[in-house]
Design an enzyme around this catalytic site. Structure first.
Site, PDB file in Angstrom:
ATOM      1  N   ASN A 396      -8.976  -8.958   3.420  1.00  0.00           N
ATOM      2  CA  ASN A 396      -7.411  -9.183   3.837  1.00  0.00           C
ATOM      3  C   ASN A 396      -6.381  -8.509   2.930  1.00  0.00           C
ATOM      4  O   ASN A 396      -5.872  -7.472   3.018  1.00  0.00           O
ATOM      5  CB  ASN A 396      -7.020 -10.673   3.961  1.00  0.00           C
ATOM      6  CG  ASN A 396      -5.525 -11.035   4.420  1.00  0.00           C
ATOM      7  OD1 ASN A 396      -4.714 -10.200   4.607  1.00  0.00           O
ATOM      8  ND2 ASN A 396      -5.204 -12.185   4.790  1.00  0.00           N
ATOM      9  N   ASP A 397      -6.480  -9.062   1.655  1.00  0.00           N
ATOM     10  CA  ASP A 397      -5.555  -8.467   0.613  1.00  0.00           C
ATOM     11  C   ASP A 397      -5.804  -7.021   0.547  1.00  0.00           C
ATOM     12  O   ASP A 397      -4.864  -6.129   0.367  1.00  0.00           O
ATOM     13  CB  ASP A 397      -5.676  -8.922  -0.736  1.00  0.00           C
ATOM     14  CG  ASP A 397      -5.062 -10.425  -0.721  1.00  0.00           C
ATOM     15  OD1 ASP A 397      -4.533 -10.994   0.102  1.00  0.00           O
ATOM     16  OD2 ASP A 397      -5.469 -11.293  -1.501  1.00  0.00           O
ATOM     17  N   VAL A 398      -6.715  -6.319   0.557  1.00  0.00           N
ATOM     18  CA  VAL A 398      -7.383  -5.115   0.180  1.00  0.00           C
ATOM     19  C   VAL A 398      -6.887  -4.063   1.621  1.00  0.00           C
ATOM     20  O   VAL A 398      -6.890  -2.800   1.427  1.00  0.00           O
ATOM     21  CB  VAL A 398      -8.747  -4.807  -0.001  1.00  0.00           C
ATOM     22  CG1 VAL A 398      -9.096  -5.458  -1.347  1.00  0.00           C
ATOM     23  CG2 VAL A 398      -9.564  -5.242   1.236  1.00  0.00           C
ATOM     24  N   VAL A 399      -6.436  -4.634   2.520  1.00  0.00           N
ATOM     25  CA  VAL A 399      -5.839  -3.900   3.593  1.00  0.00           C
ATOM     26  C   VAL A 399      -4.393  -4.138   3.803  1.00  0.00           C
ATOM     27  O   VAL A 399      -3.973  -3.779   4.821  1.00  0.00           O
ATOM     28  CB  VAL A 399      -6.644  -3.991   5.057  1.00  0.00           C
ATOM     29  CG1 VAL A 399      -8.107  -3.432   4.789  1.00  0.00           C
ATOM     30  CG2 VAL A 399      -6.456  -5.612   5.334  1.00  0.00           C
ATOM     31  N   ALA A 438      -4.226 -13.992  -2.366  1.00  0.00           N
ATOM     32  CA  ALA A 438      -3.076 -13.649  -3.145  1.00  0.00           C
ATOM     33  C   ALA A 438      -2.066 -14.339  -2.343  1.00  0.00           C
ATOM     34  O   ALA A 438      -0.755 -14.665  -2.909  1.00  0.00           O
ATOM     35  CB  ALA A 438      -2.379 -12.309  -3.104  1.00  0.00           C
TER      36      ALA A 438
END
Lengths: 470, 111
Positions: A396-399, A438
Site C-alpha cells: 500500500n504505502d509503497v505505491v 503509515a
C-alpha cells in the site's frame, strides 16, 4: 595460558576463519555463487571451533560436545521446520541468542579471567583495558538480547505491533544510555557491583528502545540488532585478543549498519526518527475516515483474469499482505498461466516491502519464481508507463503517489512505484477500511484505471487462477 | 597482540565489510542476515574457552550455556541459509514457456 595467543599457527588459523567469513558474504553478491559462499561460512566456523578445542587444555570435553550436540540439534530442527513467512521472527530470535551468549561469555570471563589470559601481570586483577572492552561487550550483548526478544514478540504476534509509548521515554532512554557509558568507563575500577549494574541496565535499555517502534519499522530494527550482535562479538574479540571474532564482528556490524541505512533511505526517514519510534501511532486515527466516501470501482476475479489475459505485460507488486495471506505459491501459478497466454510477467519489489530486508524475494523464491523475473525499485520503475496492468497484492504505502506530491504526508519523499502510470491497476486489499502502515489514504484507490479487488489475497488470486483456466 | 594491532585488524575488517556488503544483491538480503547471524556466533570461541578451563565452576557452566546458545545459532543459521539459497533459481530454459507465440516485442524484450 598466554602461550596460545602467541603461537603463530593458531593466530593464522583464526585469520583463515575470518577470511572464510569474508568469502561467505562475498558469495552473496549473486544467487549463483551464494551457496558456495555459505559453505565457506561453515568451513570458517569449523576451523575456528577446531582451533579453539585443539589448542586449549580441556577439562570437560564430554560436557562441551554435549552442549554443541544439544544446541546444534535444536538449531537444525528449527531451521528445517520454520515457515519462510516466519523468517523475520526467526532471525530476531537468533539475534537474541548471540546477544545472550555474549553476555554469558562476558560474565564467565569476569569470574575466571585466568582462563582468558587477561590477568594483569603477576596480579589477581583483570587488565584495565580488558575490563572496559568486556564491559562494552556485555552491554552491547545485553541490549541485543532484550531488544531482539521484543522484536521477536512483535513480529511473531505475541505482542501488538503497535508502538507502545511511555511518557518521557526519550529522556529515560538517553539517561540510561549515558549511565551505561559512564559505568563502562568507571569499570576501570574493578567492582562486581559495577559489572552487574552494566548488565542489568543494558538489559533494560534494550527493552525500552524497541517497545516504542511499530511493526512495519521492524526491517530497520532487525537490521540494527543484526549490527549490534556483530559489535558485541567484536568487543568480546578485543577482550580475548581473537582475530576471528574481531573480523567477524566487524563484518556483521557493518552489514547490519548498511542494511539499516538502506531501509531508512527506502522510507526517506532518518535512522534517529525510526529509533525514536512512535511512527504510525498518531496518524492511524485521523486521516482515513474523512475521504473514504469517494467513489471507487470494485473489480472481480473474472475482470482481472480477462484484462490480464489480454495484456502484453503485467507487473506484480507484492507486499507484507502477501506474506500474511501466504499467497506466494498461488501468485506464481497465476503468473504461469498468464505466461502461457503470452503475457510478460515481472515482479517489482520495494526495499521495505515485508518485515525484513529481502523478505519478499525469499517468499517468491520459495514459490519457485525465477529470480531474474524479480526487479528492484529503481530497475523497474521506468517501465510502468509502458505497462498494461499493475497488480498490487498486499502492498500500500509503497505505491502511494502522495509520497511524491503531498508535502504534508508522513511518507512524503519515500521512493515509491509509479503505478499510476500503468493502463490498468488491480489493487488486492482486504477492505477499503485499512490504510496501510503509515495511516494515509492512497489516491490510487480512486483513480479511473483502478479496480479494487476486495478479498483475502490468497482467495482472490485462487479465483483469478480459476477464471484464467476457463 | 597489543591493542593497536588489534584495533588495526578491526578497522580494516570494517572497511572490508563495508565494501563486501554493498556488493550483496538486494534479493539476497534475507539470507545475508541469516548468514551474518550464523557467523557472529563465532563468539562460541569465547564460550569454549570458558567452559574448557578449570578453576571456576560458575564460569564453566556459563560457558557451556553460551556454547548451547551459539550452537543453536550456528547450525540453525547455516541450515536455514542453505535452505533459502537452494530456492533461488533462474528462469527455465525456453522449453517450458510460450505455448502460443507471444507478440514478438516482448519475447525478446524480456530479460
Amino acid at each position: 595460558m598466554e602461550a596460545h595467543a602467541l603461537n603463530p599457527w593458531v593466530a593464522g588459523a583464526y585469520l583463515v576463519a575470518g577470511i572464510c567469513f569474508i568469502l561467505a558474504l562475498r558469495g552473496l553478491s549473486s544467487p549463483s555463487t551464494s551457496r558456495a559462499g555459505n559453505r565457506y561460512g561453515m568451513l570458517g566456523m569449523a576451523i575456528a571451533v577446531a582451533t579453539t578445542l585443539l589448542t586449549h587444555e580441556i577439562a570437560s570435553l564430554p560436557e562441551i560436545l554435549g552442549a554443541i550436540a544439544i544446541g546444534g540439534g535444536i538449531g537444525f530442527v528449527i531451521a528445517r521446520r520454520i515457515q519462510m513467512t516466519a523468517m523475520p521472527q526467526l532471525v530476531a530470535a537468533f539475534h537474541s541468542l548471540v546477544g545472550l551468549a555474549a553476555v554469558l561469555v562476558g560474565i564467565a570471563a569476569y569470574y575466571n579471567p585466568a582462563a582468558f589470559g587477561i590477568l594483569a601481570a603477576g596480579g589477581l586483577d583483570i587488565l584495565k583495558g580488558s575490563r572496559i572492552e568486556m564491559g562494552l561487550g556485555v552491554a552491547i550483548g545485553a541490549v541485543t538480547f532484550s531488544g531482539s526478544v521484543i522484536a521477536f514478540a512483535k513480529l511473531n504476534g505475541n505482542m501488538s505491533g503497535a508502538p507502545i509509548l511511555i511518557p518521557g521515554r526519550h529522556v529515560i532512554n538517553l539517561a540510561a544510555l549515558v549511565a551505561i557509558v559512564v559505568l563502562v568507563g568507571l569499570f576501570h575500577w574493578n567492582t562486581p557491583a559495577l559489572f552487574w549494574a552494566i548488565v542489568l541496565l543494558s538489559f533494560a535499555i534494550g527493552f525500552l528502545l524497541i517497545i516504542p517502534i511499530g511493526g512495519a519499522d521492524m526491517p530497520v530494527v532487525v537490521s540494527m540488532l543484526n549490527s549490534y550482535s556483530g559489535w558485541a562479538a567484536a568487543a568480546m574479540g578485543f577482550t580475548l585478543h581473537n582475530t576471528a571474532m574481531i573480523i567477524t564482528g566487524a563484518l556483521v556490524g557493518s552489514s547490519g549498519a548498511i542494511l539499516s541505512y538502506i531501509m531508512c533511505k527506502a522510507m526517506n526517514r532518518s535512522f534517529i526518527s525510526v529509533i525514536a519510534g512512535g511512527f504510525g501511532a498518531e496518524a492511524g486515527a485521523g486521516g482515513g475516515a474523512a475521504v473514504s466516501d469517494r467513489p471507487w470501482k470494485r473489480g472481480s476475479a473474472e475482470d482481472a483474469a480477462f484484462l490480464m489475459k489480454e495484456a502484453e505485460n503485467v507487473i506484480i507488486i507484492p507486499g507484507y499482505g502477501m506474506a500474511v495471506a501466504q499467497a506466494q505459491h498461488v501468485l506464481r501459478e497465476m503468473a504461469d498461466r498468464l505466461k502461457a497466454h503470452g503475457v510478460g510477467v515481472k515482479y517489482a519489489i520495494h526495499p521495505v516491502a515485508g518485515r525484513m530486508p529481502g523478505h519478499m524475494n525469499v517468499l517468491l523464491a520459495e514459490a519457485n519464481v525465477p529470480y531474474d523475473e524479480v526487479f528492484e525499485l529503481e530497475d523497474i520503475n521506468g517501465e510502468f508507463a509502458q505497462c498494461d496492468v499493475a497488480f498490487i497484492i498486499g502492498a500500500n504505502d509503497v505505491v502511494n503517489p502522495a509520497a511524491k506530491t503531498d508535502k504534508s504526508s508522513p511518507i512524503y519523499g519515500m521512493p515509491v512505484f509509479d503505478v499510476e502510470k500503468a493502463k490498468t491497476i488491480f489493487f488486492i486489499k482486504r477492505s477499503m477500511g485499512g490504510q496501510g502502515y503509515a495511516g494515509v489514504d492512497n489516491e490510487v484507490f480512486y483513480m479511473d484505471q483502478t479496480m479494487m479487488l476486495l478479498a483475502d489475497a490468497k482467495k482472490m488470486v485462487e479465483d483469478i487462477v480459476k477464471a484464467l483456466a476457463d | 597482540m597489543d591493542f593497536v594491532s588489534i584495533l588495526s585488524i578491526f578497522v580494516l575488517a570494517c572497511f572490508v565489510g563495508y565494501y563486501v556488503v554493498w556488493s550483496v544483491t538486494p534479493a539476497l538480503h534475507t539470507p545475508l542476515m541469516a548468514v551474518t547471524n550464523a557467523i557472529s556466533s563465532v563468539i562460541i570461541v569465547g564460550a569454549l574457552v570458558a567452559s574448557a578451563a578449570q578453576g571456576s565452576p560458575l564460569a564453566k557452566w556459563l560457558g557451556l550455556g553460551a556454547v548451547v546458545l551459539a550452537s543453536v545459532n550456528i547450525f540453525g543459521g547455516f541450515a536455514v541459509t542453505e535452505r533459502m539459497l537452494a530456492m533461488y533459481r533462474k528462469k527455465d530454459k525456453p522449453a517450458a514457456k510460450a505455448k502460443q507465440a507471444p507478440p514478438s516485442a516482448q519475447a525478446g524484450g524480456e530479460r
